[in-house]
Design a protein around this motif. Structure first.
Motif: not given
Length: 302
Positions: A37-41, A270-278
């Motif tokens: 959910t964040d840049i570091d991960s 294709y690497v998706p990340f972030g809180q808006d995952w739903y």
């Protein structure tokens, strides 16, 4: 299969559930296909891919943006991600959905946001791929792509093979870096092929047209039949591997991703990340209903 697909596509568009999901963290098995959910991960995952000889296209997830404040916040997050790519020195570029940065707010507003993003990426020689969304957003997206191409050469977009118009769109973008996909949204028969056979046939047709042009193409598929056909076509027609790459989604067919990279094919995940995952995750379930097992196992384990 169709009813299951329609069900999850409908869930992906549910704004109430999408808002709630931002508070849940990665649930329902989404952690298998969303790189944190964040840049570091996310960066940790990208570095692991790079170590396998695999590049990344990073999507800072975001949907259902209908006001300027949210669009500006999304733009800042994308700019932060571009800075992180440069800072960490990873082999990666950006994928951006225009609705995330204001396409449903105002066309000019969205264009200005994208100019800022593409310009920032250009400073670091980072490519920006503009993702394609549903049919209602297709022409507005292409309009902005063509506007950006007047001033920048580090931008490209996506062609979806299930649309009747895609061959003409391909021709209009024949000198532009493109990603070719089958398509992930449910569209009506007036604008799109409905059968898997027709979609697959058109997909291979578009790929073969592109491979014979001297321009870079990303072939995004998990279909081993398509991959085999592309490899054979490239070999038979003396098409250099430097002209194309394969792409797959993070968390899917990971062994095949490594195998293709080891065979010497350019490969990007294709690497998706972030809180808006739903919404993203629901569309993945719609595409591959067997992934429902991920969600069920996650729920049972809670």
């Amino acid at each position: 299969m169709s009813l299951t697909r329609d069900f999850f596509i409908a869930l992906s568009k549910n704004q109430v559930l999408n808002s709630g999901a931002k508070k849940w963290g990665l649930k329902l098995g989404a952690g298998k296909v969303v790189a944190g959910t964040d840049i570091d991960s996310m960066m940790k995952s990208v570095k692991e891919l790079n170590a396998e000889g695999i590049g990344a296209t990073i999507d800072n997830l975001g949907e259902f943006v209908f006001n300027r404040e949210e669009a500006l916040e999304a733009k800042m997050q994308i700019l932060e991600t571009i800075e992180a790519i440069q800072k960490h020195g990873v082999a990666a570029h950006m994928s951006v959905k225009l609705t995330q940065v204001g396409l449903d707010v105002d066309h000019k507003f969205c264009l200005e946001n994208m100019k800022e993003i593409v310009a920032a990426a250009a400073d670091y020689a980072i490519f920006v791929n503009i993702d394609m969304e549903d049919y209602n957003h297709l022409q507005p997206t292409l309009d902005i792509v063509h506007e950006l191409l007047k001033d920048y050469d580090n931008v490209g977009t996506v062609i979806q093979s299930y649309l009747y118009r895609s061959e003409k769109d391909l021709e209009a973008l024949q000198n532009v870096r493109l990603r070719l996909v089958k398509g992930a949204y449910k569209e009506i028969s007036e604008v799109s092929y409905q059968s898997k056979q027709d979609i697959d046939h058109n997909y291979l047709k578009l790929i073969k047209i592109r491979l014979q042009q001297d321009v870079f193409t990303s072939i995004a598929t998990h279909d081993h039949v398509v991959i085999h056909e592309v490899k054979k076509f490239a070999k038979d027609n003396n098409i250099p591997r430097s002209r194309f790459e394969f792409q797959m989604l993070y968390g899917f067919r990971s062994e095949m991703q490594k195998e293709l990279a080891q065979e010497g094919y350019a490969f990007t995940t294709y690497v998706p990340f972030g809180q808006d995952w739903y919404g993203y995750y629901m569309r993945r379930l719609a595409e591959r209903p067997q992934n429902i097992n991920l969600a069920l196992k996650s729920l049972i384990s809670k």
